[in-house]
Design an enzyme around this catalytic site. Structure first.
Site, PDB file in Angstrom:
ATOM      1  CG  ASP A 479      -6.625  30.389 -65.973  1.00 16.35           C
ATOM      2  OD1 ASP A 479      -6.625  30.141 -67.185  1.00 16.35           O
ATOM      3  OD2 ASP A 479      -5.578  30.495 -65.298  1.00 16.35           O
ATOM      4  CG  ASP A 549       0.361  31.263 -68.753  1.00 19.76           C
ATOM      5  OD1 ASP A 549      -0.302  32.216 -68.293  1.00 19.76           O
ATOM      6  OD2 ASP A 549       0.052  30.078 -68.581  1.00 19.76           O
TER       7      ASP A 549
HETATM    8  C1  GLA Z   1      -2.742  29.692 -65.966  1.00 16.64           C
HETATM    9  C2  GLA Z   1      -2.723  31.184 -66.128  1.00 16.64           C
HETATM   10  C3  GLA Z   1      -1.695  31.798 -65.235  1.00 16.64           C
HETATM   11  C4  GLA Z   1      -1.981  31.417 -63.804  1.00 16.64           C
HETATM   12  C5  GLA Z   1      -2.062  29.906 -63.670  1.00 16.64           C
HETATM   13  C6  GLA Z   1      -2.542  29.492 -62.305  1.00 16.64           C
HETATM   14  O1  GLA Z   1      -1.594  29.104 -66.474  1.00 16.64           O
HETATM   15  O2  GLA Z   1      -2.524  31.529 -67.462  1.00 16.64           O
HETATM   16  O3  GLA Z   1      -1.668  33.186 -65.371  1.00 16.64           O
HETATM   17  O4  GLA Z   1      -3.180  32.013 -63.398  1.00 16.64           O
HETATM   18  O5  GLA Z   1      -2.950  29.349 -64.614  1.00 16.64           O
HETATM   19  O6  GLA Z   1      -2.631  28.131 -62.154  1.00 16.64           O
END
Ligand code: GLA
Length: 774
Positions: A479, A549
């Site tokens: 990420d 997300d």
């Molecule tokens: C980002 C990702 C999510 C999740 C969060 C965790 O927003 O896109 O899928 O993994 O971080 O903090």
């Protein structure tokens, strides 16, 4: 196939041809990019731009060529200072702000295969069997500054790849202000520009607008390829549709700041340039050294948008994605994020994993929150060891337990970041990107580590690599949750701060390269607050990317559909999450959520243990169905057939015997027109069986009155979770009917009558049809 004859270059793929020549002044004149045709004697003369007259105040190239205006010549590259006033591809400051250069053909080389440039990070790959390359070297008419244009032709996907290099053979350093990966000059301006724009949680929404005189820019300056403007860009004839018409596709193999500029000149020609964004870019090129641009790809089709995306899908699967997961079906995953966020301990994780395993999931992913003392997003990024509070028996014990459930074990990481509240920051505050004397900006309570520095990359590799080995990790979600600010480094290898953004990307690629080589069996999924870094550069290392997300099924239609124009479904992470949806609060049925998520790297991101018995059964059947047709969903050819309110997506298996069609209405129309299932992908002359996927109806969602009609024997007050099987459809029809007439589907429930065949769909309701050739 690449041929050269008398300084005419012909780059052919099975359906396209790209032609250019060295003209009388030694410039590379672009002649054609588009449909392939047989060149005849005389064609060359017809293809050349005609310049016989002087034009008002336009400067001619020189006295010997009084009617040659670079401003109106289609070219393979352009620079400043010689009368081409369109957007340049190359700008070099070679002497205190002096940028005029004039690149003239020197020599060329045609070779089998594709060149790989060392230390250059993300690059496509190919073999001597499936590609061929051309390298053309040009030199400034006065100074020993060289521009090299490289082309690779990929036969199997109708793609032409380009990149460019600058070589400084002067005895002093020069500054590159801009070096694009490619330039494409088209002879006319009758094109629509199609770009994929958005923001966090609404990434890659397709937008189309007709070109006008002047420039249109598609760019990112945030340090990531961005959800604002993906590097993917299409030029389509105004009459081009999904299935017909001319479309040119472009994409960049790069994950940082990019810029594409499409300019219509005063003479109605269109220029596309694309590459690293020149904003915040200034590269000091010492004497004797070379700078190489990222690679960019082009494709062309007369079969509309579908033709372009099919070619890009094939190219990405064959020449970008690599390693053991290439062309391999992706495991059905269950991710802890929307199920538990930061609030879990080992027991809770194990419970989540047990319920996922019981329903057929194959991979359990522990998302954010497993390391340091991370209980929210204010701390611990950088401390890559398991939280002693949450996972007291350690990650390897947890991983063993997950493996014993018959599942793969996955972990979330965010290597590029650090929280101030962390052991890493206490020890190395200077590893953070910040400008001396200025307070750095902060995003999600986190700061960016300076990946241009080898010691930073080494720490991350050692700390995280140790976790991967000890815990036998099979999947990693990589990420990156903030955008860049305060660009500065104390790394003295970076000769100029204008090099920093690109050197960061190269550092990131180097780190990804080390991890993916050291852990070749691990499946990597990219992520950046969802889809902020969904690009071909990342896909050279990670095999799939979390698309957004936003997991709401309705929003996902536009997000996944936009993404599909440039990226194959096997690379698009799609999860079923709970209802009401956590981002939009929208209620959508569990069956619809799955129907949309099937079209990608499929999984669940919810507490499957908290589902009712009936919902668990739906999930079990969804997973079983998906596994049966996973190869078709992920590697079949994908077709978008949107009509108004209806999203129709079709995947067709490689042997063309199996088709899966999503038919989904966004809004229910009471007493509306007949619904017709028309499947243009069917084959006339063949016979097909058409079956709707068995789906369940949640009775409570119908309200007591309708529920009583639909399932008179079910007592909703006793079992509020009760479901009833939706009507089934079954047809045996000719391919011609499917393709040209369509099946008139049974009526939808409309408040008056009802029988066993009525389709009860409601808003965001639909079905998957399984269509098999007999
Ligand atoms: C980002 C990702 C999510 C999740 C969060 C965790 O927003 O896109 O899928 O993994 O971080 O903090």
């Amino acid at each position: 196939m690449i041929r050269e004859n008398n300084k005419l270059f012909a780059l052919d793929t099975p359906t396209t041809s790209y032609l250019f020549q060295v003209n009388e002044t030694g410039h590379l004149e672009h002649l054609h990019y588009g449909r392939k045709f047989q060149l005849q004697a005389g064609d060359l003369n017809a293809l050349e731009d005609k310049h016989r007259h002087t034009i008002g105040d336009e400067p001619a190239y020189d006295e010997d060529h009084p009617t040659l205006f670079l401003e109106n010549l289609p070219m393979e590259y352009s620079t400043e200072g010689k009368g081409d006033y369109r957007v340049p591809m190359v700008v070099v400051d070679h002497d205190g702000g002096f940028t005029t250069l004039d690149f003239i053909y020197q020599n060329h080389l045609i070779t089998a295969g594709k060149q790989t440039i060392p230390h250059q990070g993300a690059q496509a790959y190919g073999s001597v069997q499936n590609c061929m390359s051309l390298r053309v070297e040009l030199r400034d008419s006065q100074l020993p500054i060289f521009l090299v244009l490289s082309y690779t032709v990929f036969e199997d996907s109708d793609v032409i790849l380009r990149f460019s290099q600058l070589i400084n053979k002067t005895d002093h350093h020069i500054y590159i202000r801009k070096l694009d990966s490619l330039q494409l000059d088209l002879s006319d301006a009758n094109w629509d520009l199609v770009t994929f724009n958005g923001a966090w949680a609404r990434e890659r929404i397709m937008e189309r607008a007709h070109l006008r005189h002047g420039s249109h820019v598609n760019e990112s300056r945030s340090g990531l390829s961005s959800s604002d403007h993906n590097p993917l860009l299409l030029l389509a004839r105004p009459d081009a549709t999904e299935k017909q018409g001319e479309v040119i596709g472009y994409n960049l193999i790069y994950s940082g700041n990019h810029k594409e500029e499409v300019e219509v000149s005063p003479f109605g020609k269109t220029r596309l340039v694309g590459g690293i964004n020149e904003s915040a870019f200034l590269w000091k090129l010492p004497s004797g050294s070379t700078f190489t641009s990222p690679e960019a790809i082009l494709t062309y089709s007369t079969e509309g948008f579908e033709g372009v995306s099919t070619r890009f899908h094939r190219f990405v699967n064959e020449h970008i994605v690599r390693g053991v997961w290439k062309w391999r079906e992706r495991p059905v995953l269950c991710n802890s994020w929307e199920a538990a966020y930061f609030d879990f301990d080992e027991n809770k994780l194990l419970n989540l994993a047990r319920s996922a395993a019981a329903l057929g999931a194959e991979l359990f992913v522990v998302d954010d929150g497993w390391f340091g003392s991370r209980n929210d997003d204010t701390s611990s990024l950088g401390d890559w060891f398991p939280s002693p509070q949450k996972i007291p028996s350690g990650l390897s014990a947890l991983s063993d337990k997950i493996h014993n459930l018959g599942m793969m074990f996955g972990l979330w990481i965010e290597p590029e970041m650090v929280n101030k509240e962390s052991q890493l920051y206490l020890k190395h505050p200077d590893w953070v990107i910040a400008i001396p004397g200025r307070k750095p900006s902060v995003g999600r309570h986190q700061y960016i580590l300076d990946l241009t520095r080898k010691e930073v990359r080494d720490y991350l590799y050692d700390a995280i690599g140790k976790v991967f080995s000890e815990a036998d990790v099979n999947y990693v979600k990589w990420d990156c949750n903030r955008l860049f600010t305060d660009l500065y480094t104390v790394n003295d290898e970076v000769r100029n701060m204008g090099e920093f953004p690109h050197r960061y990307v190269l550092g990131l690629y180097e780190l990804l390269d080390r991890f993916t080589k050291a852990f070749p069996n691990v499946l990597f999924e990219g992520c950046a607050s969802g889809g902020q870094r969904f690009d071909l550069g990342m896909l050279c290392y990670v095999q799939q990317i979390w698309c957004s997300d936003n997991t709401d099924a309705l929003d996902r239609i536009a997000i996944q559909e936009g993404t599909s124009y440039g990226y194959p479904l096997s690379a698009i992470g799609c999860h079923v999450s709970t209802a009401p949806n956590h981002q939009t609060l929208r209620m959508t049925s569990l069956e619809t959520r799955a129907n949309i998520a099937f079209f990608g790297a499929f999984g669940y991101e919810m507490d499957l243990g908290a589902l009712s018995r009936e919902e668990k059964q739906q999930v079990r059947e969804q997973i079983a169905f998906f596994k049966q047709f996973r190869a078709v969903f992920q590697y079949g050819t994908f077709h978008r057939n949107r009509h108004g309110n209806i999203t129709q997506w079709t995947v067709v298996s490689q042997d063309k015997r199996t088709l899966l069609v999503l038919w989904n209405q966004e809004r229910m129309t009471v007493n509306g027109p007949n619904d017709i299932l028309l499947v243009p992908e069917a084959e006339d002359g063949a016979l097909y069986e058409v079956l709707s996927r068995p789906q369940e109806l949640e009775l409570a969602s119908l309200g007591a009155r309708v529920a009583r009609k639909v399932a008179p024997l079910t007592n909703l007050s006793k079992n509020p979770n009760a479901t009833v099987s939706a009507s089934m459809e079954h047809y045996l029809v000719s391919g011609g009917l499917l393709k040209y007439a369509g099946i008139k589907l049974p009526e939808q429930f409309l408040g008056c009558g009802f029988d066993a065949d009525s389709r009860i769909l409601g808003d965001m309701g639909g079905r998957i049809y399984l269509i098999r050739k007999q």
